[in-house]
Design a protein around this motif. Sequence first.
Motif, PDB file in Angstrom:
ATOM      1  N   THR A   1       1.102  -1.654  -0.327  1.00  0.00           N
ATOM      2  CA  THR A   1      -0.075  -0.139  -0.002  1.00  0.00           C
ATOM      3  C   THR A   1       0.880   1.303   0.386  1.00  0.00           C
ATOM      4  OG1 THR A   1      -0.292   0.251   2.295  1.00  0.00           O
ATOM      5  CG2 THR A   1      -2.157  -1.019   0.888  1.00  0.00           C
ATOM      6  N   MET A   2       1.674   1.459  -0.237  1.00  0.00           N
ATOM      7  CA  MET A   2       3.172   2.477   0.110  1.00  0.00           C
ATOM      8  C   MET A   2       2.808   2.335  -1.394  1.00  0.00           C
ATOM      9  SD  MET A   2       4.752   3.280   2.184  1.00  0.00           S
ATOM     10  CE  MET A   2       6.389   4.095   2.258  1.00  0.00           C
ATOM     11  N   HIS A   3       2.763   4.159  -1.983  1.00  0.00           N
ATOM     12  CA  HIS A   3       2.928   4.577  -3.606  1.00  0.00           C
ATOM     13  C   HIS A   3       4.283   5.038  -3.467  1.00  0.00           C
ATOM     14  CE1 HIS A   3      -1.540   6.763  -3.510  1.00  0.00           C
ATOM     15  NE2 HIS A   3      -1.084   6.308  -1.980  1.00  0.00           N
ATOM     16  N   GLY A   4       4.394   4.801  -4.888  1.00  0.00           N
ATOM     17  CA  GLY A   4       5.659   5.155  -4.735  1.00  0.00           C
ATOM     18  C   GLY A   4       6.016   5.821  -6.034  1.00  0.00           C
ATOM     19  N   LEU A   5       6.445   5.937  -7.105  1.00  0.00           N
ATOM     20  CA  LEU A   5       6.642   7.190  -8.736  1.00  0.00           C
ATOM     21  C   LEU A   5       5.156   6.953  -9.033  1.00  0.00           C
ATOM     22  CD1 LEU A   5      10.136   5.483  -9.092  1.00  0.00           C
ATOM     23  CD2 LEU A   5       9.996   7.547  -7.826  1.00  0.00           C
ATOM     24  N   GLY A   6       5.679   8.168  -9.849  1.00  0.00           N
ATOM     25  CA  GLY A   6       4.432   8.233 -11.622  1.00  0.00           C
ATOM     26  C   GLY A   6       5.125   8.000 -12.289  1.00  0.00           C
ATOM     27  N   LEU A   7       4.991   7.525 -13.466  1.00  0.00           N
ATOM     28  CA  LEU A   7       5.715   7.191 -14.428  1.00  0.00           C
ATOM     29  C   LEU A   7       4.895   8.111 -15.769  1.00  0.00           C
ATOM     30  CD1 LEU A   7       7.767   4.093 -13.839  1.00  0.00           C
ATOM     31  CD2 LEU A   7       8.525   6.300 -13.391  1.00  0.00           C
ATOM     32  N   GLY A   8       5.640   8.706 -16.350  1.00  0.00           N
ATOM     33  CA  GLY A   8       5.524   8.776 -17.901  1.00  0.00           C
ATOM     34  C   GLY A   8       5.281   7.211 -18.897  1.00  0.00           C
ATOM     35  N   VAL A   9       4.808   8.219 -19.686  1.00  0.00           N
ATOM     36  CA  VAL A   9       5.040   7.132 -20.704  1.00  0.00           C
ATOM     37  C   VAL A   9       4.163   7.189 -22.093  1.00  0.00           C
ATOM     38  CG1 VAL A   9       4.640   4.396 -19.248  1.00  0.00           C
ATOM     39  CG2 VAL A   9       2.566   5.036 -20.076  1.00  0.00           C
ATOM     40  N   ASP A  10       4.941   6.678 -23.201  1.00  0.00           N
ATOM     41  CA  ASP A  10       3.954   7.338 -24.760  1.00  0.00           C
ATOM     42  C   ASP A  10       2.645   6.400 -24.700  1.00  0.00           C
ATOM     43  OD1 ASP A  10       4.869   5.157 -25.118  1.00  0.00           O
ATOM     44  OD2 ASP A  10       6.423   5.734 -26.491  1.00  0.00           O
ATOM     45  N   ASP A  11       2.828   5.139 -24.290  1.00  0.00           N
ATOM     46  CA  ASP A  11       1.620   4.115 -24.728  1.00  0.00           C
ATOM     47  C   ASP A  11       1.729   3.732 -23.806  1.00  0.00           C
ATOM     48  OD1 ASP A  11      -0.147   2.335 -26.100  1.00  0.00           O
ATOM     49  OD2 ASP A  11       0.737   2.802 -27.860  1.00  0.00           O
TER      50      ASP A  11
END
Length: 144
Positions: free
Chosen positions: A80-90
């Motif tokens: 339940t830990m928040h980690g990272l937000g990652l941008g993706v192209d698709d």
Amino acid sequence: MITNISIVSVFVKDIDESKKFYTDVLGFREQDDITLGEGYRWCTIVHPSQPELAVNLAVPGPPLAPDMVEAVERALEAGTMHGLGLGVDDCRRTFEELSARGVEFIQEPSTRPYGTEAVCRDNSGNWIVLVEPSEKPYSAADFD
């Protein structure tokens, strides 16, 4: 004057296993892996397209108080830990690629006002949000 965000930290259960996950599965690369005084380990990874932002992989421990260490360990174990937000192209293609590599998803790609997102977990249980930004601005009214 603050010029940017240069380091973010993610708590993990095992630095070596997490470093393998982020590099071998997600495509990050190792930057630093140094053992400092009293056994403290400084391990950072970076994404090749954003090398100025280091992700510190840290096992919960000092200087955190023992009750905080226990709380973080419980949250990691529960996934339940928040980690990272990652941008993706698709987002949908990335979902398929990472699923094929054994990544656990807790939310398949879904359309949101800001784009298409999917949520998975790293091998320590941290949430990783994959976001493909919208090409046009939406409002919440578009999703009523």
